[in-house]
Design a protein around this motif. Structure first.
Motif, PDB file in Angstrom:
ATOM      1  N   ARG A   1      64.675  28.236 -10.957  1.00  0.00           N
ATOM      2  CA  ARG A   1      64.176  29.527 -10.476  1.00  0.00           C
ATOM      3  C   ARG A   1      64.182  30.544 -11.613  1.00  0.00           C
ATOM      4  O   ARG A   1      64.931  30.447 -12.564  1.00  0.00           O
ATOM      5  N   ARG A   2      63.326  31.522 -11.423  1.00  0.00           N
ATOM      6  CA  ARG A   2      63.275  32.590 -12.412  1.00  0.00           C
ATOM      7  C   ARG A   2      64.502  33.476 -12.261  1.00  0.00           C
ATOM      8  O   ARG A   2      64.784  33.953 -11.170  1.00  0.00           O
ATOM      9  N   PRO A   3      65.238  33.690 -13.312  1.00  0.00           N
ATOM     10  CA  PRO A   3      66.443  34.525 -13.189  1.00  0.00           C
ATOM     11  C   PRO A   3      66.080  35.968 -12.872  1.00  0.00           C
ATOM     12  O   PRO A   3      65.102  36.510 -13.385  1.00  0.00           O
ATOM     13  N   GLY A   4      66.880  36.579 -11.984  1.00  0.00           N
ATOM     14  CA  GLY A   4      66.618  37.969 -11.612  1.00  0.00           C
ATOM     15  C   GLY A   4      66.940  38.924 -12.743  1.00  0.00           C
ATOM     16  O   GLY A   4      67.831  38.689 -13.562  1.00  0.00           O
ATOM     17  N   LEU A   5      66.148  40.025 -12.791  1.00  0.00           N
ATOM     18  CA  LEU A   5      66.357  41.024 -13.828  1.00  0.00           C
ATOM     19  C   LEU A   5      67.550  41.902 -13.480  1.00  0.00           C
ATOM     20  O   LEU A   5      67.780  42.228 -12.313  1.00  0.00           O
ATOM     21  N   ALA A   6      68.265  42.294 -14.484  1.00  0.00           N
ATOM     22  CA  ALA A   6      69.435  43.152 -14.274  1.00  0.00           C
ATOM     23  C   ALA A   6      68.984  44.542 -13.863  1.00  0.00           C
ATOM     24  O   ALA A   6      68.015  45.086 -14.405  1.00  0.00           O
ATOM     25  N   ARG A   7      69.658  45.110 -12.894  1.00  0.00           N
ATOM     26  CA  ARG A   7      69.313  46.448 -12.420  1.00  0.00           C
ATOM     27  C   ARG A   7      69.810  47.502 -13.399  1.00  0.00           C
ATOM     28  O   ARG A   7      70.924  47.403 -13.918  1.00  0.00           O
ATOM     29  N   THR A   8      68.972  48.506 -13.612  1.00  0.00           N
ATOM     30  CA  THR A   8      69.384  49.622 -14.455  1.00  0.00           C
ATOM     31  C   THR A   8      70.135  50.635 -13.608  1.00  0.00           C
ATOM     32  O   THR A   8      70.144  50.564 -12.368  1.00  0.00           O
ATOM     33  N   GLU A   9      70.729  51.609 -14.274  1.00  0.00           N
ATOM     34  CA  GLU A   9      71.491  52.636 -13.557  1.00  0.00           C
ATOM     35  C   GLU A   9      70.574  53.493 -12.707  1.00  0.00           C
ATOM     36  O   GLU A   9      70.926  53.878 -11.579  1.00  0.00           O
ATOM     37  N   VAL A  10      69.370  53.805 -13.217  1.00  0.00           N
ATOM     38  CA  VAL A  10      68.426  54.624 -12.446  1.00  0.00           C
ATOM     39  C   VAL A  10      68.000  53.894 -11.184  1.00  0.00           C
ATOM     40  O   VAL A  10      67.906  54.482 -10.094  1.00  0.00           O
ATOM     41  N   LYS A  11      67.749  52.581 -11.321  1.00  0.00           N
ATOM     42  CA  LYS A  11      67.329  51.805 -10.155  1.00  0.00           C
ATOM     43  C   LYS A  11      68.445  51.713  -9.123  1.00  0.00           C
ATOM     44  O   LYS A  11      68.193  51.786  -7.903  1.00  0.00           O
ATOM     45  N   ASN A  12      69.680  51.580  -9.579  1.00  0.00           N
ATOM     46  CA  ASN A  12      70.807  51.549  -8.642  1.00  0.00           C
ATOM     47  C   ASN A  12      70.934  52.863  -7.889  1.00  0.00           C
ATOM     48  O   ASN A  12      71.207  52.874  -6.685  1.00  0.00           O
ATOM     49  N   LEU A  13      70.727  54.000  -8.590  1.00  0.00           N
ATOM     50  CA  LEU A  13      70.794  55.309  -7.927  1.00  0.00           C
ATOM     51  C   LEU A  13      69.694  55.440  -6.885  1.00  0.00           C
ATOM     52  O   LEU A  13      69.912  55.973  -5.790  1.00  0.00           O
ATOM     53  N   ARG A  14      68.489  54.959  -7.218  1.00  0.00           N
ATOM     54  CA  ARG A  14      67.403  55.021  -6.247  1.00  0.00           C
ATOM     55  C   ARG A  14      67.705  54.201  -5.003  1.00  0.00           C
ATOM     56  O   ARG A  14      67.462  54.640  -3.870  1.00  0.00           O
ATOM     57  N   LEU A  15      68.254  53.012  -5.215  1.00  0.00           N
ATOM     58  CA  LEU A  15      68.597  52.178  -4.072  1.00  0.00           C
ATOM     59  C   LEU A  15      69.687  52.817  -3.216  1.00  0.00           C
ATOM     60  O   LEU A  15      69.652  52.751  -1.975  1.00  0.00           O
ATOM     61  N   MET A  16      70.668  53.437  -3.869  1.00  0.00           N
ATOM     62  CA  MET A  16      71.729  54.113  -3.110  1.00  0.00           C
ATOM     63  C   MET A  16      71.186  55.271  -2.308  1.00  0.00           C
ATOM     64  O   MET A  16      71.568  55.488  -1.150  1.00  0.00           O
ATOM     65  N   GLU A  17      70.262  56.051  -2.898  1.00  0.00           N
ATOM     66  CA  GLU A  17      69.650  57.168  -2.164  1.00  0.00           C
ATOM     67  C   GLU A  17      68.825  56.659  -0.983  1.00  0.00           C
ATOM     68  O   GLU A  17      68.831  57.255   0.105  1.00  0.00           O
ATOM     69  N   ARG A  18      68.115  55.552  -1.207  1.00  0.00           N
ATOM     70  CA  ARG A  18      67.305  55.003  -0.127  1.00  0.00           C
ATOM     71  C   ARG A  18      68.178  54.524   1.028  1.00  0.00           C
ATOM     72  O   ARG A  18      67.881  54.770   2.201  1.00  0.00           O
ATOM     73  N   GLU A  19      69.298  53.836   0.701  1.00  0.00           N
ATOM     74  CA  GLU A  19      70.214  53.397   1.741  1.00  0.00           C
ATOM     75  C   GLU A  19      70.847  54.573   2.472  1.00  0.00           C
ATOM     76  O   GLU A  19      71.054  54.531   3.690  1.00  0.00           O
ATOM     77  N   LYS A  20      71.127  55.640   1.729  1.00  0.00           N
ATOM     78  CA  LYS A  20      71.707  56.830   2.355  1.00  0.00           C
ATOM     79  C   LYS A  20      70.739  57.468   3.327  1.00  0.00           C
ATOM     80  O   LYS A  20      71.121  57.895   4.426  1.00  0.00           O
ATOM     81  N   ARG A  21      69.441  57.525   2.960  1.00  0.00           N
ATOM     82  CA  ARG A  21      68.440  58.097   3.869  1.00  0.00           C
ATOM     83  C   ARG A  21      68.264  57.236   5.113  1.00  0.00           C
ATOM     84  O   ARG A  21      68.107  57.755   6.225  1.00  0.00           O
ATOM     85  N   LYS A  22      68.319  55.923   4.935  1.00  0.00           N
ATOM     86  CA  LYS A  22      68.207  55.034   6.091  1.00  0.00           C
ATOM     87  C   LYS A  22      69.360  55.235   7.066  1.00  0.00           C
ATOM     88  O   LYS A  22      69.173  55.282   8.283  1.00  0.00           O
TER      89      LYS A  22
END
Length: 275
Positions: free
Chosen positions: A206-227
């Protein structure tokens, strides 16, 4: 009238015989080891054969396997001695793979399993009537205790870095070989159905997953918080209402302090302009 030395007897629990022992000569005090024949229902332990094994309790901390061998030597032929912290299965099947790790040394009072050479020696031990305590430590066979024992334990605790590194290298070599064999076996079994027709799917290829950057982690956290905020019922419970009041008051105080700082800054920069 007190009994003489020849008539002296030593009490023992039911089913046991007492063997008195003293640490060095010239001492009045003694210590009793209690011995009986080791019998179990299932004869599965080959290291403790039936009709040739003694079970010893109340073994003092300073008493070693060599001490027990010397203690029984005048009465029978000893094949092996095993010390444990408490009764249980034999630990001889577990071979020590390391000189520095996973060392199981019993401390404090112990139990012992003494395997005899001849089955007839069991009857001889059962009929023993020892009247004089057996000497455990002497000039030719000293048992180290106290400061001498501490010094010996300290010297044994000092690690030889070269031998330790050699042991680590040998362990890693065996570990790498085992991992390589497991990977090779997994490659052979990949895509081949088993007896029930199932095919094992692995992550290999399988294709290895790309490492998440800090900005992407913050976006995901904000999205989860809004949900979570959308799913929650605001001020449904009393504690939620109190928490919202506290948060609102904290926001007002924060804004008030910011406004005070702004006003103070404006006053500091104000200049007198008569025209």
């Amino acid at each position: 009238m007190a009994p003489s030395q020849e008539q002296r007897t030593f009490a023992a629990p039911a089913g046991y015989i007492a063997i008195p022992a003293t640490f060095t000569g010239g001492r009045r005090s003694h210590h009793c080891l209690y011995v009986k024949e080791h019998k179990v229902r299932d004869d599965l332990d080959t290291t403790r054969p039936q009709n040739r094994t003694l079970f010893v309790i109340n073994v003092p901390p300073y008493c070693t396997e060599a001490c027990l061998s010397r203690l029984f030597a005048p009465y029978c032929l000893v094949e092996s001695v095993e010390l444990q912290e408490k009764p249980g299965p034999s630990g001889k099947d577990h071979t020590a793979e390391s000189r520095y790790f996973d060392l199981k040394v019993p401390k404090g009072f112990k139990v012992a399993y003494v395997v005899l050479t001849n089955p007839s020696d069991i009857r001889r031990i059962k009929s023993l009537q020892i009247e004089t305590p057996v000497l455990l430590s002497g000039e030719g066979r000293p048992v180290k205790t106290g400061i001498r024992k501490w010094i010996e334990d300290y010297e044994a605790s000092l690690t030889d870095t070269e031998s330790l590194q050699a042991e680590i290298d040998a362990f890693m070599k065996v570990h790498d070989k085992r991992v390589a064999e497991e990977e090779e076996k997994a490659e052979e079994e990949e895509g081949v159905p088993d007896d029930e027709g199932w095919v094992k799917v692995t992550r290999k290829g399988r294709r290895p997953g790309l490492a998440r950057t800090e900005v992407k982690n913050l976006r995901l956290m904000e999205r989860e918080k809004r949900k979570r905020a959308q799913k929650e019922l605001l001020n449904f419970y009393g504690w939620q209402h109190r928490e919202s009041k506290r948060e609102h008051l904290a926001d007002l105080r924060k804004k008030f302090e910011e406004d005070k700082q702004k006003i103070a800054l404006m006053r500091a920069h104000r200049k007198f302009r008569p025209f």
